[in-house]
Write a protein that holds these residues in place. Structure first.
Motif, PDB file in Angstrom:
ATOM      1  N   SER A  21     -18.860  -8.050   0.490  1.00  0.00           N
ATOM      2  CA  SER A  21     -19.136  -8.164  -0.943  1.00  0.00           C
ATOM      3  C   SER A  21     -18.775  -6.881  -1.675  1.00  0.00           C
ATOM      4  N   ASP A  22     -19.125  -5.747  -1.088  1.00  0.00           N
ATOM      5  CA  ASP A  22     -18.785  -4.460  -1.711  1.00  0.00           C
ATOM      6  C   ASP A  22     -17.276  -4.258  -1.749  1.00  0.00           C
ATOM      7  N   ALA A  23     -16.604  -4.579  -0.639  1.00  0.00           N
ATOM      8  CA  ALA A  23     -15.161  -4.372  -0.563  1.00  0.00           C
ATOM      9  C   ALA A  23     -14.417  -5.288  -1.524  1.00  0.00           C
ATOM     10  N   ALA A  24     -14.926  -6.510  -1.709  1.00  0.00           N
ATOM     11  CA  ALA A  24     -14.246  -7.466  -2.586  1.00  0.00           C
ATOM     12  C   ALA A  24     -14.223  -6.991  -4.032  1.00  0.00           C
ATOM     13  N   LYS A  25     -15.148  -6.121  -4.415  1.00  0.00           N
ATOM     14  CA  LYS A  25     -15.174  -5.588  -5.772  1.00  0.00           C
ATOM     15  C   LYS A  25     -14.100  -4.529  -5.978  1.00  0.00           C
ATOM     16  N   ARG A  26     -13.602  -3.952  -4.893  1.00  0.00           N
ATOM     17  CA  ARG A  26     -12.699  -2.807  -5.011  1.00  0.00           C
ATOM     18  C   ARG A  26     -11.286  -3.091  -4.512  1.00  0.00           C
ATOM     19  N   LEU A  27     -11.166  -3.950  -3.497  1.00  0.00           N
ATOM     20  CA  LEU A  27      -9.867  -4.136  -2.867  1.00  0.00           C
ATOM     21  C   LEU A  27      -8.874  -4.805  -3.811  1.00  0.00           C
ATOM     22  N   PRO A  28      -7.595  -4.417  -3.746  1.00  0.00           N
ATOM     23  CA  PRO A  28      -6.577  -5.098  -4.546  1.00  0.00           C
ATOM     24  C   PRO A  28      -6.469  -6.568  -4.151  1.00  0.00           C
ATOM     25  N   GLN A  29      -6.026  -7.387  -5.097  1.00  0.00           N
ATOM     26  CA  GLN A  29      -5.898  -8.816  -4.826  1.00  0.00           C
ATOM     27  C   GLN A  29      -4.924  -9.083  -3.691  1.00  0.00           C
ATOM     28  N   SER A  30      -3.927  -8.229  -3.547  1.00  0.00           N
ATOM     29  CA  SER A  30      -2.950  -8.428  -2.470  1.00  0.00           C
ATOM     30  C   SER A  30      -3.598  -8.356  -1.098  1.00  0.00           C
ATOM     31  N   VAL A  31      -4.658  -7.552  -0.956  1.00  0.00           N
ATOM     32  CA  VAL A  31      -5.399  -7.486   0.308  1.00  0.00           C
ATOM     33  C   VAL A  31      -6.350  -8.665   0.422  1.00  0.00           C
ATOM     34  N   LEU A  32      -7.046  -8.985  -0.662  1.00  0.00           N
ATOM     35  CA  LEU A  32      -7.984 -10.108  -0.641  1.00  0.00           C
ATOM     36  C   LEU A  32      -7.267 -11.422  -0.349  1.00  0.00           C
ATOM     37  N   ASP A  33      -6.020 -11.533  -0.783  1.00  0.00           N
ATOM     38  CA  ASP A  33      -5.252 -12.758  -0.521  1.00  0.00           C
ATOM     39  C   ASP A  33      -4.971 -12.957   0.959  1.00  0.00           C
ATOM     40  N   ARG A  34      -4.862 -11.854   1.716  1.00  0.00           N
ATOM     41  CA  ARG A  34      -4.316 -11.924   3.060  1.00  0.00           C
ATOM     42  C   ARG A  34      -5.343 -11.835   4.191  1.00  0.00           C
ATOM     43  N   TYR A  35      -6.557 -11.427   3.888  1.00  0.00           N
ATOM     44  CA  TYR A  35      -7.517 -11.176   4.976  1.00  0.00           C
ATOM     45  C   TYR A  35      -8.848 -11.877   4.718  1.00  0.00           C
ATOM     46  N   ASP A  36      -9.417 -12.405   5.789  1.00  0.00           N
ATOM     47  CA  ASP A  36     -10.843 -12.692   5.794  1.00  0.00           C
ATOM     48  C   ASP A  36     -11.558 -11.352   5.931  1.00  0.00           C
ATOM     49  N   LEU A  37     -12.395 -11.006   4.976  1.00  0.00           N
ATOM     50  CA  LEU A  37     -13.172  -9.769   5.065  1.00  0.00           C
ATOM     51  C   LEU A  37     -14.390 -10.035   5.933  1.00  0.00           C
ATOM     52  N   ILE A  38     -14.556  -9.246   6.979  1.00  0.00           N
ATOM     53  CA  ILE A  38     -15.637  -9.454   7.946  1.00  0.00           C
ATOM     54  C   ILE A  38     -16.581  -8.257   7.910  1.00  0.00           C
ATOM     55  N   GLY A  39     -17.877  -8.532   7.863  1.00  0.00           N
ATOM     56  CA  GLY A  39     -18.898  -7.493   7.964  1.00  0.00           C
ATOM     57  C   GLY A  39     -19.863  -7.825   9.086  1.00  0.00           C
ATOM     58  N   PHE A  40     -20.655  -6.848   9.482  1.00  0.00           N
ATOM     59  CA  PHE A  40     -21.656  -7.092  10.523  1.00  0.00           C
ATOM     60  C   PHE A  40     -22.695  -5.989  10.495  1.00  0.00           C
ATOM     61  N   ASP A  41     -23.886  -6.318  10.919  1.00  0.00           N
ATOM     62  CA  ASP A  41     -24.895  -5.311  11.226  1.00  0.00           C
ATOM     63  C   ASP A  41     -24.760  -4.968  12.702  1.00  0.00           C
ATOM     64  N   PRO A  42     -24.473  -3.704  13.049  1.00  0.00           N
ATOM     65  CA  PRO A  42     -24.370  -3.341  14.465  1.00  0.00           C
ATOM     66  C   PRO A  42     -25.664  -3.642  15.221  1.00  0.00           C
ATOM     67  N   ARG A  43     -25.563  -3.693  16.535  1.00  0.00           N
ATOM     68  CA  ARG A  43     -26.755  -3.977  17.337  1.00  0.00           C
ATOM     69  C   ARG A  43     -27.872  -2.995  16.974  1.00  0.00           C
ATOM     70  N   GLY A  44     -29.058  -3.545  16.818  1.00  0.00           N
ATOM     71  CA  GLY A  44     -30.208  -2.739  16.453  1.00  0.00           C
ATOM     72  C   GLY A  44     -30.451  -2.593  14.973  1.00  0.00           C
ATOM     73  N   VAL A  45     -29.455  -2.963  14.144  1.00  0.00           N
ATOM     74  CA  VAL A  45     -29.513  -2.686  12.708  1.00  0.00           C
ATOM     75  C   VAL A  45     -29.859  -3.944  11.915  1.00  0.00           C
ATOM     76  N   GLY A  46     -30.743  -3.794  10.937  1.00  0.00           N
ATOM     77  CA  GLY A  46     -30.932  -4.791   9.903  1.00  0.00           C
ATOM     78  C   GLY A  46     -31.209  -6.188  10.401  1.00  0.00           C
ATOM     79  N   GLN A  47     -30.301  -7.131  10.096  1.00  0.00           N
ATOM     80  CA  GLN A  47     -30.493  -8.524  10.450  1.00  0.00           C
ATOM     81  C   GLN A  47     -29.968  -8.869  11.834  1.00  0.00           C
TER      82      GLN A  47
END
Length: 515
Positions: free
Chosen positions: A124-150
């Motif tokens: 969500s944070d990256a989608a606000k900043r990344l150029p449309q050319s990048v958003l067009d081409r990639y699934d943006l993936i995030g994660f909470d590392p083991r032990g973190v958050g959710q």
């Protein structure tokens, strides 16, 4: 715009010695000569081995500001990869699908900083900043590392007093003594080992890399692109070393020194260098005529004023209700200094506190992170830094190092080389640190500010040397922590975007002047 090619990415004639209160990180003329990372610009083949299927749904409990396109899922991974059929833990994963499926390149995994940083909402944070050319081409993936958050979380069961921001960093006593630091490090090691459970005992950068590869497999991706920031650059470099065949286009932003003999101990020590590199930027800003937060008439006076006030507050703290501890002392000021250097936008935080300490302003309203969040971050940080490499155990050795560092780097008062809980950790790491090297595809692009307070230029140069021809490095004449889409430097931003979109990197290391 001007781009200079350099073999070591150091700008000719430029002196490289020229945000974090809550504690835990952006071409009009394209280069005529470029090299291809994988010599591929078409979408990757879709047939790929797939791990356990991810069932995407709404991101419940993900907080505010989540992009409505962001979806979430959970993934079970082994608690211990040596026992793949043994107990498992859960990773929380998120995605924003590529905006143009016909142009889709693959997945771009965003790797958070830390250790202990949450990455679930980074798409969500990256989608606000990344150029449309990048958003067009990639699934943006995030994660909470083991032990973190959710993801399956960990906690050391610490008290509210233990969670003071000044305890996040081992600041020595006003006279340079470390007796209190030793006691707290022992206390933290005992509490984390007793209360952290089996997950905390598996925390390490190598296991985060294995978790990343489990995410890649579950996404059905033969290879994945990655964008790692801060400590995430070390995770990305370790992943590219352990799983080079599964990397596509890798961007490492604000880079850590991968020294396998020290790992996070070296990263902490580098704060002394980074702050000295960066503080002159703050001092020049705080001395500018017309600045409503002007601290002194000259940059030299700003530095002297900071050191004088830190010393005064060491001996005569000022009550500051609502903070933890409820006072403005020298180490609270030092902590705010450390965090305020991350971004020019945070300079007023430090200036306002300096002015308040002199009685020229009221103390600002404190911003305090919830205890639960700090508890989780601290536990993951402790587990990871102690799980990556063994630390020296000599208290006398730490005392000597602190005394010397207070002389050579007075801004940080010896903190970066002080004792941490790892000196008293009850068990040694279960495996040696990963040695980052130059074996693997040439598909890594480093981007680095010259004056980064947390991950200094000197450490980035070491990562560049260790990766050899696998990497190219773009050095930006700017200050602060984080580079790509964070500083408004079109030269650096466009080189990264060009690589993500086309696969073309600079043929040689490049330098982008200040803008």
């Amino acid at each position: 715009m001007k781009i200079t090619h350099l073999n070591d990415s150091r700008p000719t004639g430029t002196n490289p010695q020229r945000r974090r209160l809550q504690g835990t990180h952006r071409v009009a003329l394209l280069l005529a000569a470029t090299s291809t990372a994988l010599a591929l610009t078409a979408p990757l083949a879709h047939a790929a081995p797939r791990g356990p299927e991810l069932h995407w749904g709404p991101c419940t409990g993900a907080g505010t500001g989540v992009d409505p396109r962001q979806q979430c899922a959970t993934l079970a991974v082994p608690l211990d990869y040596r026992q793949p059929d043994g107990p498992s833990i859960t990773l929380a994963v998120s995605r924003i699908p590529a905006a143009q499926p016909r142009l889709r390149r693959g997945v771009l995994v965003t790797i958070p900083g830390g250790p202990g940083g949450s990455g679930l909402n980074r798409p969500s944070d990256a989608a606000k900043r990344l150029p449309q050319s990048v958003l067009d081409r990639y699934d943006l993936i995030g994660f909470d590392p083991r032990g973190v958050g959710q993801s399956t979380p960990v906690s050391c069961g610490l008290s509210h007093e233990d969670l003071s921001p000044v305890n996040m960093y081992p600041w020595p006593a006003p006279d340079g003594g470390i007796t209190a630091n030793v006691a707290f490090a022992q206390h933290l090691a005992d509490k984390c080992w007793s209360n952290g459970g089996p997950v905390l005992r598996t925390l390490s950068t190598a296991n985060e890399a294995r978790d990343l590869d489990s995410i890649r497999s579950a996404l059905g991706a033969r290879r994945m692109s990655a964008w790692g920031v801060s400590y995430g650059t070390y995770v990305g470099a370790v992943y590219a070393t352990m799983f080079p065949q599964h990397t596509d286009r890798v961007v490492l932003d604000s880079n850590d020194d991968p020294d396998a003999t020290k790992v996070e101990r070296g990263l902490l020590a580098n704060f002394a260098i980074g702050v000295e590199d960066r503080f002159p930027d703050f001092a020049a800003w705080a001395a500018e005529p017309g600045n409503p937060d002007r601290v002194a008439d000259t940059p030299e006076q700003v530095r002297a004023r900071y050191l004088e006030l830190a010393d005064r507050l060491d001996h005569s703290p000022i009550p500051w209700p609502g903070t933890n501890p409820a006072e403005l002392n020298g180490n609270v000021l030092r902590t705010v200094m450390l965090q305020s250097l991350d971004s020019d936008a945070d300079f007023p935080n430090l200036a306002e506190l300096l002015l308040a300490a002199e009685g020229r302003r009221p103390l600002p309203t404190p911003v305090v992170a919830p205890d639960a969040a700090v508890q989780n971050t601290l536990a993951v940080a402790a587990g990871t830094i102690c799980g990556d490499v063994s630390w020296p155990t000599s208290v006398a050795g730490y005392a000597q190092a602190v005394a010397a560092d207070r002389v050579t780097h007075p801004l940080t008062a010896g903190m970066p080389v002080n004792v941490m809980p790892c000196a008293f950790w009850p068990a040694k790491p279960t495996e040696p640190p990963v040695v980052v090297g130059d074996q693997g595809p040439s598909n890594i692009l480093l981007i680095q500010n010259l004056r980064d307070p947390a991950t200094p230029y000197a450490g980035a140069l070491q990562l560049r040397r260790d990766l050899g021809d696998r990497a190219r490095m773009v050095t930006v004449d700017s200050g602060g922590h984080e580079v790509y889409l964070a500083n408004g430097n079109a030269c650096g931003d466009d080189l990264v975007t060009q690589y993500l979109v086309t696969g073309r990197r600079p043929e040689h290391d490049a330098y982008c002047p200040a803008q």
